[in-house]
Design an enzyme around this catalytic site. Structure first.
Site, mmCIF file in Angstrom:
data_model
loop_
_atom_site.group_PDB
_atom_site.id
_atom_site.type_symbol
_atom_site.label_atom_id
_atom_site.label_comp_id
_atom_site.label_asym_id
_atom_site.label_seq_id
_atom_site.Cartn_x
_atom_site.Cartn_y
_atom_site.Cartn_z
ATOM 1 N N ILE A 97 3.647 2.562 2.672
ATOM 2 C CA ILE A 97 4.997 2.035 2.419
ATOM 3 C C ILE A 97 5.615 2.791 1.251
ATOM 4 O O ILE A 97 4.985 2.932 0.194
ATOM 5 C CB ILE A 97 4.915 0.541 2.030
ATOM 6 C CG1 ILE A 97 4.038 -0.249 3.008
ATOM 7 C CG2 ILE A 97 6.289 -0.059 1.851
ATOM 8 C CD1 ILE A 97 4.677 -0.648 4.274
ATOM 9 N N ASP A 147 0.868 -1.177 0.000
ATOM 10 C CA ASP A 147 0.000 0.000 0.000
ATOM 11 C C ASP A 147 0.904 1.227 0.000
ATOM 12 O O ASP A 147 1.563 1.533 1.003
ATOM 13 C CB ASP A 147 -0.879 -0.044 1.266
ATOM 14 C CG ASP A 147 -1.861 1.106 1.346
ATOM 15 O OD1 ASP A 147 -1.649 2.115 0.650
ATOM 16 O OD2 ASP A 147 -2.829 0.980 2.121
ATOM 17 N N HIS A 148 0.931 1.921 -1.124
ATOM 18 C CA HIS A 148 1.887 3.019 -1.281
ATOM 19 C C HIS A 148 1.506 4.247 -0.449
ATOM 20 O O HIS A 148 2.257 5.200 -0.357
ATOM 21 C CB HIS A 148 2.009 3.393 -2.768
ATOM 22 C CG HIS A 148 3.336 3.971 -3.133
ATOM 23 N ND1 HIS A 148 4.313 4.310 -2.204
ATOM 24 C CD2 HIS A 148 3.879 4.286 -4.341
ATOM 25 C CE1 HIS A 148 5.365 4.810 -2.819
ATOM 26 N NE2 HIS A 148 5.135 4.804 -4.117
ATOM 27 N N ARG A 149 0.334 4.195 0.196
ATOM 28 C CA ARG A 149 -0.001 5.291 1.119
ATOM 29 C C ARG A 149 0.809 5.158 2.397
ATOM 30 O O ARG A 149 1.000 6.114 3.128
ATOM 31 C CB ARG A 149 -1.499 5.237 1.495
ATOM 32 C CG ARG A 149 -2.444 5.476 0.347
ATOM 33 C CD ARG A 149 -3.864 5.247 0.804
ATOM 34 N NE ARG A 149 -4.018 3.907 1.382
ATOM 35 C CZ ARG A 149 -5.075 3.500 2.072
ATOM 36 N NH1 ARG A 149 -6.083 4.329 2.272
ATOM 37 N NH2 ARG A 149 -5.149 2.270 2.555
#
Ligand code: CAO
Length: 553
Positions: A529, A525-527
């Site tokens: 990580i 989850d690029h929010r």
């Protein structure tokens, strides 16, 4: 001979698990542990085994009923002598209508002993007066009597609704705890009452201690609803015990009948209940209606604005125009998995990082241990090593062991390491969770992998065994492929995809060496990580799997 009742066991706190299949019928001889029925909750389907051997006298539920722990399922005649009194005239057969009872109704026939319950101790026989009181309604506040279902002189069967109560959260029917005759109504319609207030004076056929609220859960505890409907309230075959039917206003100030669990599901899926057509009595919205609405929305048959503003719809194609087709309804699990995938895909900005781990030494070691594994009665696949390596990497990279709060304001760091393992089953994808992976040995993990995969495939997982995961491993290693990008199992923030290991030439600076490489794909989850975090996590995994001695530290 004794008549005993089998009730729904602990199903891990699942409320409103639906009966999707009955495996026995009245007249069947059953063995101990034989499957009685299959329940399906939001998370799992599970077979409920018999705790008795004997003859099925009566099946008390039907397909479609929603059950919780303690709900009676079947009445069984066993060889054992009944410890309770000799059988009185009103047997289970006469006290209970054919066709069973719906969710929420606890059938409490006096001569049928719930297996887990204590034996009855009454003398029986003499008629007695019972004051039926307001049961535990889950609130100290007064609730209104909105309907009187009986009048003096009426004969009632056990479980018949006597009155309907309504709070600002729910309405509930109060069932008769015993068959008998109504002597006097002790409340009027419109009265405000609290737990313990008298409602109805009954003349019971028998003189036994009565648990007035024996029929069901309090509305607060009940997560599924049964309609407050005249026909339902009057008919013992379908009367709910303590059931709730909150009628709350939704958007557009529309009155919507739906239970708390349905409202929760709708909130989670972003569905406006006012737009859903209820298929229950009095147009009550059921979980299936919400799920169907989402399915239709996803396939372009419902207004998508309700589930994802601005998404273009996928056109509904008539495939039969091109050749023969067959339309097969999807299982509930299948549809829920689809909705969860869609939710994650829409909410989580996914990135996938790929790498190969050199597991040549791991494989040599694993194969050398196969004999020992067999002696221990287990199987040693790469999975326990993957679990262990992930647990170490999760401990060292705590952001991967976190979840983001719904408002996006905070991260919740978990101080435990529970890892889910995707299992491919004939009815769909299931993800049992292995708890405290960081504290378990490889042998313990091997045992759990085998046990949980087996349970998943036999539909015996309890919801609790699929909850609490921090991270997931999805291994397609035994199936094949070079790599894939798994979808994060929200609210987790990372998932490791594992593909098939293969021997490949690797340049060691002087020559190509045959090495066994295991393709890994880490979606995150690029929010939460960043690429750097993911790179470090993945590199650590590759290092740990490349030299499993490092797992000792
Ligand atoms: N590369 C090569 N071989 C592999 C391997 C890999 N990455 N992973 C496992 N194998 C081998 C095992 O070693 C075993 O062979 P041996 O008995 O000779 O050792 C064989 O494949 C079968 O393993 P398995 O699948 O029975 O056991 P497992 O512990 O590796 O996996 C489980 C268990 C439950 C994860 C797996 O069976 C499964 O269901 N995988 C599917 C997961 C899935 O569907 N993911 C997609 C989710 S998104 O739709």
């Amino acid at each position: 001979m004794a008549k005993q009742q089998i009730t729904v066991p602990d199903i891990g706190g699942a409320e409103g698990a639906e009966v999707i299949e009955l495996l026995v019928a009245a007249g069947d001889q059953i063995e101990l542990e034989q499957g009685l029925l299959v329940l399906e909750s939001d998370k799992a389907s599970m077979e409920i085994p018999s705790t008795l051997a004997g003859k099925v006298l009566q099946v008390l539920v039907k397909v479609g009923d929603e059950l919780s722990e303690g709900h009676p399922i079947v009445v069984v005649e066993t060889e054992a002598e009944a410890e309770a009194e000799p059988e009185p005239e009103s047997s289970a057969d006469t006290a209970e209508p054919e066709g069973g009872s719906p969710a929420g109704e606890a059938v409490q026939d006096a001569d049928v002993e719930p297996v887990a319950a204590e034996q009855a101790s009454s003398g029986g026989g003499a008629p007695s007066e019972i004051t039926v009181e307001v049961p535990d309604i889950g609130t100290d506040d007064a609730v209104d009597v909105i309907e009187l279902c009986v009048k003096p002189g009426d004969e009632v069967a056990e479980g018949d609704s006597l009155v309907v109560l309504e709070s600002d959260k729910a309405s509930m029917e109060v069932p008769s705890p015993r068959a008998g005759k109504v002597i006097r109504m002790l409340v009027k319609e419109g009265a405000a009452v609290r737990e313990g207030d008298p409602l109805v004076l009954l003349e019971s056929a028998r003189d036994e201690p009565v648990e007035v609220s024996a029929g069901g859960d309090s509305p607060a505890a009940s997560t599924e609803s049964t309609p407050v409907d005249d026909s339902v309230a009057q008919a013992p075959a379908t009367a709910g015990a303590a059931t709730s039917q909150p009628a709350a206003r939704d958007s557009d100030d529309t009155l919507v009948y739906a239970g708390p669990a349905v409202r929760k599901l709708a909130r989670e899926l972003g569905v406006d209940l006012a737009k859903v057509t209820g298929s229950g009595p009095r147009e009550r919205v059921l979980k299936e209606d919400v799920q169907g609405f989402v399915q239709r929305a996803l396939s372009g048959k419902a207004p998508v604005a309700a589930v994802g503003a601005g998404l273009p719809t996928v056109p509904d194609v008539d495939f039969s125009a091109f050749g023969a087709v067959e339309t097969v309804p999807r299982t509930k699990l299948d549809k829920l998995t689809a909705a969860n995938m869609q939710r994650s895909w829409l909410n989580v900005p996914h990135v996938t990082q790929f790498d190969d781990a050199d597991i040549t030494d791991l494989e040599a070691f694993r194969k050398s241990m196969k004999g020992e594994a067999e002696q221990r009665g287990t199987r040693l696949t790469p999975m326990p090593f993957l679990l262990k390596a992930c647990a170490t990497a999760l401990r060292d990279n705590p952001k991967f062991n976190a979840s983001v709060t719904a408002d996006g304001e905070s991260l919740v760091y978990k101080h435990y390491v529970h890892i889910g393992m995707a299992v491919d089953t004939p009815v769909g994808l299931m993800v049992p969770v292995i708890r405290d992976v960081d504290r378990k040995s490889i042998w313990e993990l091997a045992d759990e992998v085998v046990e949980l995969a087996e349970k998943a495939r036999e539909r015996k997982l309890k919801p609790a065994e699929m909850q609490g995961g921090c991270f997931t491993i999805s291994s397609l290693g035994n199936i094949g492929g070079n790599g894939f990008s798994p979808i994060v199992n929200t609210p987790e923030v990372g998932i490791l995809g594992v593909s098939r290991a293969a021997v490949k030439p690797v340049w060691d600076g002087q020559a190509f060496q045959p090495r066994t490489l295991l393709p890994l794909s880490l979606s995150y989850d690029h929010r939460v990580i960043n690429g750097g975090d993911a790179g470090r996590f993945c590199t650590q995994l590759v290092t740990l799997l490349g030299d499993i001695r490092r797992l000792l530290f």
